[in-house]
Design a protein around this motif. Structure first.
Motif, PDB file in Angstrom:
ATOM      1  N   GLY A  64      37.106   8.674 -37.711  1.00  0.00           N
ATOM      2  CA  GLY A  64      35.735   8.694 -38.226  1.00  0.00           C
ATOM      3  C   GLY A  64      35.581   9.808 -39.234  1.00  0.00           C
ATOM      4  N   ALA A  77      41.296  10.420 -30.158  1.00  0.00           N
ATOM      5  CA  ALA A  77      40.359  11.382 -30.737  1.00  0.00           C
ATOM      6  C   ALA A  77      40.706  11.603 -32.212  1.00  0.00           C
ATOM      7  CB  ALA A  77      40.417  12.703 -29.986  1.00  0.00           C
ATOM      8  N   GLY A  78      39.686  11.750 -33.053  1.00  0.00           N
ATOM      9  CA  GLY A  78      39.935  12.113 -34.441  1.00  0.00           C
ATOM     10  C   GLY A  78      39.647  11.033 -35.468  1.00  0.00           C
ATOM     11  N   ILE A  96      32.897  11.593 -35.085  1.00  0.00           N
ATOM     12  CA  ILE A  96      34.342  11.434 -34.911  1.00  0.00           C
ATOM     13  C   ILE A  96      34.628  11.068 -33.457  1.00  0.00           C
ATOM     14  CG2 ILE A  96      36.571  12.608 -35.132  1.00  0.00           C
ATOM     15  CD1 ILE A  96      35.229  14.536 -37.114  1.00  0.00           C
ATOM     16  N   SER A  97      35.555  10.144 -33.251  1.00  0.00           N
ATOM     17  CA  SER A  97      35.889   9.717 -31.890  1.00  0.00           C
ATOM     18  C   SER A  97      36.439  10.879 -31.088  1.00  0.00           C
ATOM     19  CB  SER A  97      36.908   8.580 -31.940  1.00  0.00           C
ATOM     20  OG  SER A  97      38.135   9.047 -32.469  1.00  0.00           O
ATOM     21  N   ASN A  98      36.118  10.878 -29.768  1.00  0.00           N
ATOM     22  CA  ASN A  98      36.633  11.965 -28.923  1.00  0.00           C
ATOM     23  C   ASN A  98      37.646  11.481 -27.890  1.00  0.00           C
ATOM     24  OD1 ASN A  98      35.045  10.651 -27.094  1.00  0.00           O
ATOM     25  ND2 ASN A  98      33.739  12.409 -26.573  1.00  0.00           N
TER      26      ASN A  98
END
Lengths: 337, 337, 337, 337
Positions: free
Chosen positions: D199, D196-197, D265-267
């Motif tokens: 992008g 996660a986080g 943003i990737s999770n």
């Protein structure tokens, strides 16, 4: 990206001298950094006009208005937008100038480039633009402090006077101002506490980035780091910075002819550079100009101008240095997986 | 974009001194420009080693191999990829150096930045990288010629000797080389025929771009344009470039203290700049170095090195100037709708 | 340059939903372009809230304040800085949310990225950020009009309803809003009058730039141009856009399956694209969320939100299209010497 | 930077289909990463021609030649320059085409843009350019593996056939090839293990970057992530990815309609996207074209072309995904001081 500087940490500025406001966007600031807004305002106040003899009597308040990116005293990682209002713009001073090209000013070159210009106070060519740099740089300086890095600029030459005591600067400038004339000079800037390994070895050499940043300050005509131009007069054996193992286990150099940078990358020593400023081109005496048709005219300067930019340029130089160093600190993080 | 320079016209270079090849990609070259490959090779040959006394005896052929972007003698508008092979790499010379940090070299700083380095011939820190710049710059020079713009660099100082005749340079360098020592010096570069209006007025001031380009050349420690550092010692009234209407109907300046640039934008006069080079750090005498653990060692240099980089740096300086000017010529086109 | 889009014409935006202001800097606009400020305000008003049933009741005035770059109704070639104040920010609505992560929102991902976030109104993740895009895009649209290029977006699907008459959209959205639910949909955007030859053939293909621009609008989940995904189901012989010489002497295509772009470069036909929006994630019914420790919580949404973003997204889509097309018009100028 | 993609990790490519070589420069790769050159060659071999029925019979060896940046099996942090030679170029096939514009090809648009083009094998518009992307992407994939991130692309649709077993693809393509016709299709790409986080939340949304990267692949007409276009047909309540605390202490979502990205943003969930390819425009049957004067001509295709690009496009899609993800991994490092 013509009004932008930096790679990860980028500053974009905008604003004409007599438009509604000057401003900027500082993007790429890491999140969670404490910012002391009072300290920032004090730093910005250092470049304000009307503070010393021989400096412009234009009395801008330059109250920093941060519009985004800082919340509850901390950076958010989002772009920091900010403005300062232009409150004391007497545009009437510039009507005559609108139809003329002054010597050593950007009037003619802007017209050649854009075919249009805002003549009021020099428009965007005014050194007033640097207020945005000082705001952004002031934020960068606070971040650098948390990393143990400090930036300090000082005047080392005023016109022909080298190594004059700081108390003398004001007097020397005032003297020349009395003649309606102006002075150039040299500022030295030292960055302390930079760890070894910052800077990009090729086109982005740390000193190339610093040079570009400093040369982008209005009136700058020269840049050197370490022994600079003097280095060119020497033999290799005379300027060798021998390496040594220090008691604290770090590797350093015995001398610092190289100014803290080798191969474009910091070596852990103090980074030292000197920046040469030309004399202010707006004299307080009749100026020989030409009008748009090429006819000679004589201008009676009526704006407000410094007789020497150096005292106000100190925080500008520090700001630009801080932006470059912090940007390279961030870039360095990407060198390992 | 650490190994890239330029905005519209961009040069990206790659290559380690003793790897298979040096190379680059010149992107953004306009389409339909005639390129004379023989003239390009001759330009590149000017920076070759082994041509004069005191220059490195490494005998690279540096045959330019263009891999793309030029077809039937014309640019296609596509990226121009090119390489030169490294044919004379004696890597064995560098085994000892792999475990040491030499003074005034990039050994220690690269290790600090990357944690790894190719020690053979300085790896990417070698000035051999500049061959890619000269190839790209040589192409840019041919394009500029079609626009009536020329670039010329010359040595104006060799070590302590200022204004020495060109025939003397070789002798002065050879003399110092005999001692196993090296010399710095200053190159002046003049760009003629640049129309008024090139350059970006803020961070991309034409002289800021030139400074960054020149400071990115290995060994450069200082940059100035126009009267440069000397400008800092003067009063404003002494360095005023008065404007005049010329017989051909153009506006020009009577003097050129400003070096062809006002407010970051060209004014149509000759663009003049000076670049200070430090002495070559690799002496042909025992070098005091330290090993990776910080122990002092004495190195017997066995590679091949110049005693003074200036003769070979001339085309490099011209190349960098040409890349910057052509880039700004292209940017200028976007200033009107 | 994380908050910047474009190459020559660049837009940098800043601002958090409940901070003092949203704003942006449009740099690279050609000089001398007439800008009608009233028309610009009207364009910006199209994305305002509180105009239709089912749209957020937050009542921002969104009065555009241009701070630089436009003078006496004309662009100066300098960066156009602008802001709109955030006047109706009820931050108290968001205190609960500050400690929670809502489903299909950016709460959790921002926290993961930055370790800090401004929860008020979604902070910078709020669609309110798009007001800056609409201002910049509105300026670009005026420039494009002078080139004979127009941009038009329209809703072609609302939730499951395809091809519904425009008058029906509001009713369909209001119906779903009554359930406290939301709807996605599809917007089609057509750019007319683009000459052949715009776009970069490789990574900067015109449709790749358009895709990046559109996918950067909040809530967008898909992009296609020409026949798009349907193209994937066909044989080559079915989608061949045959070329023909037209009576006006230009070359065009008989059909336009390709959506006005071949090989990443415009071919002179209408550029057509479709953009898919997900349903608004903030329902007006209890939302299953988790708190920072991972415990499930149920949130009662109290902010003001649209039930469907499409009506307000129309000018945003047009703005992004205009910025991309104008940027490529400028880039095209650099393809010849 | 028209032939460059990426922010920190940048790829610049060059090369025309029938020029001496294709190549690229991958800059910004972290130092010290082990690269398995055999594995890299195997990855590159996956996009080679002449491997299956219906694929082009052009038999390039595509032997990867790394010229810099990797030494003793490790990356140096310096730019990785590489080439593959064009060994099987039968330019004679293209003489007729040089004077014609084919439908659904880039012939006409390149001519409109540059006024000149290399017609041999499509010049730079050829899909052969993608070999450089696969080399760079193959290096990125090896770096991602060390971070526990994997990238996998597969064909999910061939022309009208959805969800067909992989063994059937070759047969379906061969069938259409027999008619001298071609097929489009859809590739799905899943990136697993992304934390996660990653992008940038605004213009650089992770899915916007992925869209731009995928849309830059020749023949791509559409991009969607997560539920994509289907998302547009739904109510918000139907596509809510509820968050939960997992047994391993991490926070995840129960469903994944959002495709692993929230707010750009990737999770932490799988990143899933689908890319639509148009059918190959070069049919193996007479093509209706026009000559430079606009006269209709019929071309007998004689080059070597695939009947469906999908099998060879798989590593290209994986390469582009890997470059984007690794770039964002590096950018993420700069979010904290």
């Amino acid at each position: 990206m013509m009004n932008t500087i930096g790679k990860i940490l980028t500053l974009t500025t905008f604003g004409e001298s007599h438009g509604p406001a000057m401003g900027g966007v500082l993007d790429g600031m890491p999140a969670g950094v404490d910012i002391d807004m009072d300290a920032l305002q004090r730093f910005v106040d250092r470049r304000r006009t009307g503070q010393t003899a021989g400096s412009s009597s234009r009395a801008e308040q330059d109250r920093v208005e941060v519009l985004s990116g800082i919340w509850q005293g901390k950076t958010l990682g989002t772009p920091i937008g900010f403005i300062v209002r232009n409150t004391d713009a007497r545009s009437a001073d510039y009507e005559e100038i609108a139809r003329c090209y002054r010597p050593n000013h950007a009037d003619f070159t802007w017209q050649a480039k854009y075919g249009i210009r805002d003549p009021r106070g020099g428009g965007r060519a005014s050194a007033r633009e640097t207020v945005a740099r000082v705001i952004a740089g002031g934020i960068a300086i606070q971040a650098l402090e948390r990393l143990g890095i400090t930036v300090e600029a000082r005047i080392v030459q005023v016109g022909p006077h080298f190594g004059v005591a700081a108390e003398e600067h004001e007097r020397l400038i005032a003297e020349v101002a009395k003649d309606g004339d102006t002075l150039g000079g040299i500022i030295e800037c030292v960055v302390r506490g930079v760890p070894a390994g910052l800077g990009e070895p090729l086109f982005g050499k740390l000193h190339a980035q610093l040079a570009a940043a400093m040369m982008s300050i209005p009136s700058v005509h020269g840049f050197e780091y370490g022994d600079g131009f003097d280095m060119a007069t020497r033999r290799g054996s005379e300027v060798m910075d021998e390496l040594e193992l220090r008691e604290d286990g770090t590797i350093g150099t015995v001398t610092n002819h190289s100014g803290g940078i080798q191969g474009g990358i910091s070596n852990g020593e103090d980074i030292a550079m000197r920046i040469a400023f030309k004399p202010v081109p707006t004299l307080m005496r009749p100026l020989p100009a030409i009008d748009c048709d090429g006819n000679p005219v004589t201008l009676q300067p009526r704006g407000r101008h410094d007789a020497c930019v150096l005292p106000r340029a100190l925080p500008i130089v520090e700001a630009m240095a801080a932006l470059v160093i912090l940007d390279n600190h961030l870039i360095k993080k990407t060198n390992v997986l």
